[in-house]
Motif scaffolding. Structure first.
Motif, PDB file in Angstrom:
ATOM      1  N   GLU A 438       0.972  -0.956   0.101  1.00  0.00           N
ATOM      2  CA  GLU A 438       0.002   0.397  -0.054  1.00  0.00           C
ATOM      3  C   GLU A 438       0.632   1.716   0.171  1.00  0.00           C
ATOM      4  O   GLU A 438       1.892   1.441   0.883  1.00  0.00           O
ATOM      5  CB  GLU A 438      -1.135  -0.065   1.173  1.00  0.00           C
ATOM      6  N   LYS A 440       0.720   5.602  -0.517  1.00  0.00           N
ATOM      7  CA  LYS A 440       0.101   6.937  -0.178  1.00  0.00           C
ATOM      8  C   LYS A 440       0.894   7.872  -1.468  1.00  0.00           C
ATOM      9  O   LYS A 440       1.447   7.681  -1.589  1.00  0.00           O
ATOM     10  CB  LYS A 440       0.229   7.590   1.478  1.00  0.00           C
ATOM     11  N   THR A 443      -1.592  12.948  -3.885  1.00  0.00           N
ATOM     12  CA  THR A 443      -3.132  13.796  -3.085  1.00  0.00           C
ATOM     13  C   THR A 443      -4.099  13.235  -2.278  1.00  0.00           C
ATOM     14  O   THR A 443      -5.104  13.531  -1.917  1.00  0.00           O
ATOM     15  CB  THR A 443      -3.821  12.781  -4.435  1.00  0.00           C
ATOM     16  N   GLU A 445      -5.041  10.261  -1.180  1.00  0.00           N
ATOM     17  CA  GLU A 445      -5.317   9.060  -1.112  1.00  0.00           C
ATOM     18  C   GLU A 445      -4.015   7.573  -1.221  1.00  0.00           C
ATOM     19  O   GLU A 445      -3.298   7.798  -1.729  1.00  0.00           O
ATOM     20  CB  GLU A 445      -5.707   9.023  -3.239  1.00  0.00           C
ATOM     21  N   THR A 446      -4.835   6.647  -0.719  1.00  0.00           N
ATOM     22  CA  THR A 446      -3.894   5.464   0.197  1.00  0.00           C
ATOM     23  C   THR A 446      -4.177   4.130  -1.601  1.00  0.00           C
ATOM     24  O   THR A 446      -5.659   3.708  -1.779  1.00  0.00           O
ATOM     25  CB  THR A 446      -3.984   4.780   0.568  1.00  0.00           C
ATOM     26  N   ILE A 447      -3.086   4.098  -2.518  1.00  0.00           N
ATOM     27  CA  ILE A 447      -3.567   2.641  -3.381  1.00  0.00           C
ATOM     28  C   ILE A 447      -3.097   1.722  -3.516  1.00  0.00           C
ATOM     29  O   ILE A 447      -1.609   1.230  -2.821  1.00  0.00           O
ATOM     30  CB  ILE A 447      -3.520   3.689  -4.611  1.00  0.00           C
ATOM     31  N   LYS A 464       1.339   9.460 -11.228  1.00  0.00           N
ATOM     32  CA  LYS A 464       1.277   9.488  -9.859  1.00  0.00           C
ATOM     33  C   LYS A 464       2.134   9.093  -8.737  1.00  0.00           C
ATOM     34  O   LYS A 464       3.034   8.766  -9.225  1.00  0.00           O
ATOM     35  CB  LYS A 464       0.137   7.799  -9.477  1.00  0.00           C
ATOM     36  N   GLU A 467       3.611   9.785  -1.741  1.00  0.00           N
ATOM     37  CA  GLU A 467       3.774  11.224  -0.943  1.00  0.00           C
ATOM     38  C   GLU A 467       4.987  11.763  -0.663  1.00  0.00           C
ATOM     39  O   GLU A 467       5.769  10.747  -0.047  1.00  0.00           O
ATOM     40  CB  GLU A 467       2.768  10.787   0.492  1.00  0.00           C
TER      41      GLU A 467
END
Lengths: 497, 461
Positions: A438, A440, A443, A445-447, A464, A467
């Protein structure tokens, strides 16, 4: 002696220390105050027998020793920290340990001088005349006889009683000693010499006085020519050294001015008309010796990071990776310069990289002359050629498994330059355990970093951003990867999870 | 107290410090006889003439040096400290035995020191004069040597008190001043003895002037002895500090082979070692030349040999410990410096040092060797040579392989270096021969003080 008026005292001679000791005790007990023993060496215990009070000399020395200590300390503090502060590499101007040796020496110096001079002062010495010296017998006081002298100034003194006391104490001879009628002056020879010396010493101050306030056209007198007057030739001056009599000489043939340095543009910049050159400049002739020269320069300047084989594992890299593995350093690994990605670069571009640097690599234009930079490129081409010769053919590549092809690509496409496979963060994130983890994004958001995200990041790194990561940090050099290549890489990364 | 002087009985009683049938007067006669003799022995003239000739050579070399520049020496980068500093450390090391014998042995109540202390104090002062000369002339522009002292000046500048070279100035000049006071103070009662026996007007004047009117007063002796004890107590840490500070010149630098903490004790042990060797080199011929065998006895020689053996083993330990630390520290540069010391271009200097300083004194385990005067004399010269080479090895081998291999350089002295060193021996022996002729070589009053007759025999004690 009959002409002498004033009685100094009586002096008694003894031949051994034991009798002297006993006699001293008797004189002490008889209550005499102004008297003394005279011996050729200090006799043990005689101080007690005479009743001498212990000297205060040690206290004087102690006080002056402490004065010396404080003086030594203040001398250094004031001169080195206040009046003329010594700034040495930004260290404190006052650092006691470095000052202790001198403090110690000054303390000892003060104490020793005090012990020496205070002793003589307390003894009222030097005093070159003494009434006792008028006794011939007394000359043996510094040889092998011992004397007791009772002074006439003592309140109890009585010539007959004193003589009897000393006789009774076992003295050999007892003699009366008289003061001199008038002190004898200095010997005339010495007096004369002193007058001459005194007159001679007046000459320098007299000369100074005579010249005081006067003026002169003569240059100053230099007793020591301390390099303030030097024999040298002056530019534009005359000389007998050259036939034409001129000091200024013509320039050496072939001299160029500073602004004439870049007349051979492509040799010095690797560019022609703003474009990277694709071959070596015409001045350069690539011979075997030239390549050897390049190898030598490469191993001196480049090998330390890029490795002597150019594969990016020089000693600095090895050491930096040891520290990075311990978490003690961050590190941008040097590039493997034998891979096709670098081999495909033009000669001019490589020249610019060497001259001006790339990523964290500094420019070497200042250290390596242009010809040598070209020699390095010539040798680099050899290394790259060897790599091509050792490379697998497409058939051999196809015969390998997908993960093995991916491993080769991981090196060839210089992924390895930013991503480690052992969990150490270099420029980019480590790729072991990266897949399906996972992450971060900036933005918020966690993907999950799945295969699609992986592929997208390779083709469009800016799509993308994680962070905290920099946008545009990851770039793809050379041709974009094909789908097959990406899936091979993915297979390889999977094996590292 | 043993009455016999036979060597066989030494194990039971210590030998008497004054041998033969001597009383106070004969001791005076023996010591004063040397300077009252109308003419000194022929050997004195030979040594003195040679020494004065060498002193002339020294003067010429110094004039040549000052008028020309330090380039007349072999010093050059990277060996900027060549023979001048080697000679400085050599001489200042020799200058340690005197104060050690006077002060340290005095505090330890070693009565045997009285026979040799005057002698070795004189040697100390002359050695320190020779030593002090070298740093002064090696600065090149000697006329500004006063910059090393904190003297107010028109440049408004002060010396840097945190520099070991400056500590050196203070340590050596303090040591010289205190040694001189100590020596002169010990001389005063003996000068008075000479004054009282003087026959000529000139002698009466000069000895009278310097004996300050000393009359043997016990009230004077009382303060004198106290002052002497204080000076001894001050000189003891001083003597240890001087060579420690000299070693700081090396130890505080960053150079492999110099930058070690063992240097101060190692230098001090070496200084005592070389100083005692020089005392032996001087006293063995002198006691014979001036007939002082009954005052400087075999017991004195024996004791000094023991000190030499002990300090020789200390320096031997230091040599091996330096090698051990070079290896144990794991520092490649330190390791190279020491391997280079023993097997590099100056290997011969290193092995001369080892054989003279570590191996040769081992012969003094045997009493027969300690009492064999020719052998002791030769060994003392070996030690002198070995200690000169020790300083040579320390200074030159560390410097000639510095951090920049391109500047590695084999140091060789020039003829000026060689003649200056020889000339310094001329200065030393000129002063020493004058001392032997004109001053009491043995502390008369102190020797009398350790004779059995000197103590009152009191029945009630």
């Amino acid at each position: 002696m009959t002409a002498d008026k004033e009685l100094y005292g009586v002096v008694a001679e003894f031949t051994d220390v034991t009798t002297l000791y006993r006699a001293a005790e008797k004189v002490r007990d008889a209550g005499y105050k102004k008297w003394d023993c005279h011996t050729p060496f200090p006799v043990h215990g005689l101080d007690d027998a005479m009743g001498i009070r212990f000297t205060r000399l040690p206290w004087v020395v102690l006080i002056m020793g402490i004065t010396g200590l404080l003086s030594g300390m203040y001398l250094q503090y004031w001169t080195n920290a206040v009046d003329y502060a010594f700034d040495i590499s930004g260290k404190p101007v006052w650092s006691l340990p470095a000052n202790i040796p001198v403090i110690f020496e000054v303390t000892v110096l003060f104490s020793a001088f005090t012990a020496f001079f205070a002793m003589w002062i307390a003894n009222r010495l030097p005093r070159w005349y003494h009434p006792l010296f008028r006794s011939d017998r007394f000359a043996r006081a510094t040889d092998d006889r011992f004397f007791i002298a009772l002074h006439a100034k003592d309140k109890k003194f009585d010539l007959a009683a004193a003589t009897a006391l000393l006789k009774g104490a076992g003295a050999g001879e007892v003699e009366e000693v008289y003061e001199a009628n008038e002190p004898s002056g200095m010997p005339s020879v010495i007096k004369g010499n002193l007058w001459v010396v005194a007159c001679l010493m007046l000459i320098p101050p007299a000369m100074v006085y005579a010249s005081y306030g006067s003026t002169t056209t003569q240059p100053r007198v230099h007793l020591i020519p301390d390099m303030d007057k030097q024999d040298r030739f002056r530019a534009q001056g005359e000389t007998e050294l050259f036939e034409d009599g001129r000091m200024t000489r013509d320039q050496v043939a072939g001299t160029i001015g500073q602004d004439q340095r870049f007349i051979h543009a492509s040799l010095e910049t690797g560019k022609e008309n703003g474009e990277f050159v694709t071959s070596f400049p015409t001045q350069i002739e690539v011979t075997e010796a030239f390549i050897d020269r390049g190898q030598e320069r490469f191993e001196i300047y480049c090998g330390i990071c890029h490795g002597e084989d150019g594969k990016g594992s020089g000693v600095i890299h090895e050491r930096a990776m040891e520290l990075a593995n311990l978490g003690q350093a961050t590190w941008v690994p040097p590039t493997n310069v034998t891979v096709s990605l670098i081999a495909n670069q033009t000669d001019g571009m490589l020249f610019e990289t060497i001259s001006e640097g790339r990523r964290t690599m500094p420019g070497y234009a200042a250290q390596i002359p242009a010809e040598d930079r070209w020699a390095i490129i010539a040798y680099l081409r050899v290394l790259q050629e060897v790599e091509v010769m050792n490379a697998l053919s497409p058939e051999e590549m196809a015969a390998l498994g997908a993960a093995s092809r991916g491993e080769i690509l991981f090196t060839q496409k210089i992924c390895v330059g930013c991503h480690s496979l052992n969990g150490v963060a270099l420029v980019g994130p480590p790729l072991n355990g990266f897949l399906d983890s996972e992450i971060k994004l900036d933005t918020g958001e966690t993907i999950v970093a799945d295969a699609d995200y992986f592929k997208e990041s390779i083709l469009d790194p800016a799509a993308k951003i994680r962070e905290g990561a920099l946008k545009g940090l990851m770039v793809l050099a050379g041709d974009p990867l094909t789908d097959e290549e990406i899936s091979d890489l993915l297979e390889y990364i999977k094996t590292q999870n | 107290m043993a009455s016999s002087t036979s060597v066989d009985q030494l194990d039971i009683f210590p030998e008497e410090l004054v041998q033969g049938e001597n009383d106070f007067h004969s001791v005076t006669e023996m010591v004063c006889g040397v300077l009252e003799a109308p003419k000194p022995p022929k050997s004195w003239y030979i040594i003195f003439t040679t020494a004065v000739a060498l002193l002339g050579v020294l003067g010429a070399m110094i004039v040549y040096l000052i008028t020309t520049g330090v380039g007349v020496w072999g010093n050059n980068q990277p060996v900027a400290w060549g023979w001048p500093i080697v000679n400085f450390v050599f001489w200042v090391g020799i200058g340690h035995a005197g104060t050690l014998i006077s002060a340290v042995l005095f505090l330890f109540r070693q009565d045997w020191r009285t026979g040799i202390n005057r002698f070795s104090e004189a040697m100390t002062i002359f050695a320190v004069i020779c030593a002090g000369m070298f740093p002064a002339i090696h600065v090149g522009r000697i006329w500004v040597i006063w910059w090393v002292f904190p003297i107010p000046n028109q440049m408004s500048m002060w010396p840097n008190f945190r520099s070991p070279l400056l500590w050196d100035v203070f340590a050596v000049s303090t040591y010289f001043s205190v040694s001189l006071l100590f020596w002169y103070m010990g001389l005063v009662p003996d000068l008075a003895t000479v004054r009282d026996r003087a026959k000529t007007q000139a002698k009466k004047f000069w000895y009278g002037l310097f004996s300050l009117g000393w009359n043997g007063s016990n009230r004077h002796w009382h303060r004198y002895e106290r002052a002497y004890l204080i000076l001894a107590a001050l000189a003891t840490p001083l003597v240890l500090s001087v060579h420690s500070v000299v070693s700081f010149d090396f130890a505080t630098s960053q150079l492999p082979g110099w930058h070690t903490t063992i240097l101060p004790p190692y230098f001090v042990a070496g200084a005592i070692f070389s100083g005692f060797a020089m005392v032996l080199t001087l006293s063995i011929p002198a006691r014979k030349m001036f007939g002082l065998e009954e005052l400087i006895t075999l017991r004195h020689i024996d004791n000094m040999c023991k000190v030499i053996m002990a300090t020789g083993m200390m320096v031997g330990y230091a040599y091996s410990m330096e090698f051990f630390m070079a290896w144990y520290s794991g520092n490649a540069y330190e390791g190279f410096a020491f391997v280079n010391r023993a097997f590099g271009p100056y290997w011969w200097g290193y092995w001369i040092m080892i054989s003279c300083n570590v191996l040769s004194p081992q012969i003094f385990w045997w009493k027969k060797a300690r009492r064999n005067l020719p052998l002791v004399f030769i060994m003392s010269i070996f030690v002198n040579i070995g200690m000169w080479f020790e300083r040579f090895v320390i200074v030159v081998t560390s410097l000639n392989r510095d951090f920049l291999p391109s500047s590695w350089h084999y140091f060789s002295p020039t003829w000026v270096d060689v003649l200056t060193l020889m000339g310094s021996f001329g200065l030393f022996f000129t002063l020493f021969m004058l001392f032997c002729r004109y001053l009491p070589q043995i502390a008369i009053s102190e020797v009398k003080n350790v004779m059995p007759q000197a103590h009152p025999h009191l029945d009630d004690h």
